[in-house]
Design a protein around this motif. Structure first.
Motif, PDB file in Angstrom:
ATOM      1  N   PHE A 110       0.790  -1.233   0.000  1.00  0.00           N
ATOM      2  CA  PHE A 110       0.000   0.000   0.000  1.00  0.00           C
ATOM      3  C   PHE A 110       0.818   1.276   0.000  1.00  0.00           C
ATOM      4  N   THR A 122      -6.480   4.970   6.073  1.00  0.00           N
ATOM      5  CA  THR A 122      -6.624   4.053   4.940  1.00  0.00           C
ATOM      6  C   THR A 122      -6.834   2.627   5.438  1.00  0.00           C
ATOM      7  N   ARG A 126     -10.612  -0.548   5.593  1.00  0.00           N
ATOM      8  CA  ARG A 126     -10.319  -1.736   4.785  1.00  0.00           C
ATOM      9  C   ARG A 126     -10.225  -2.975   5.677  1.00  0.00           C
TER      10      ARG A 126
END
Length: 136
Positions: A110, A122, A126
């Protein structure tokens, strides 16, 4: 990878007040009175000595899954990898079902922001969605 950096507010406290020596390798250290004498080698091969009361050495590191002793050898062997890091899907899941990674191990997939606190914005949604779907 990100280079060496500190918080924005540190610059005025450090620059011009604390000597900074980048791209050096410490090859020796001895006690000198109440301080320390370092012998350092520069990238060009030159050697010099530095004396100081205090030293902070940012020595760097490499991510190595094999160094994570809390993972069993069988789990480590079963992990698909990108370099020394686990290969992750969009939900931060590894190739071992139910095993997810965040932080430094997620940086190879990432990007370097995952190494920082700001990467949690982020990672969190997820990871939460991935774990929720895994538990269903």
């Amino acid at each position: 990878m990100l280079g060496p950096s500190g918080a924005w507010w540190l610059k005025q406290r450090v620059v011009g007040k604390v000597p900074l020596f980048g791209d050096r390798r410490i090859i020796g250290a001895t006690v000198r009175g109440s301080g320390v004498r370092l012998t350092v080698r520069s990238a060009d091969g030159s050697v010099r000595q530095i004396e100081s009361d205090h030293v902070i050495a940012g020595t760097g590191y490499r991510m190595r899954l094999d160094a994570l002793g809390f993972l069993s050898p069988d789990v480590r062997i079963g992990l698909a990898r990108t370099g020394g890091c686990p290969r992750l899907d969009d939900g931060l899941a590894s190739s071992v079902p139910g095993l997810h990674f965040t932080g430094l191990p997620a940086a190879a997939t990432f990007g370097p922001v995952m190494r920082c606190v700001c990467g949690t914005g982020t990672a969190a949604p997820r990871l939460a969605a991935s774990v929720a779907s895994y538990l269903r």
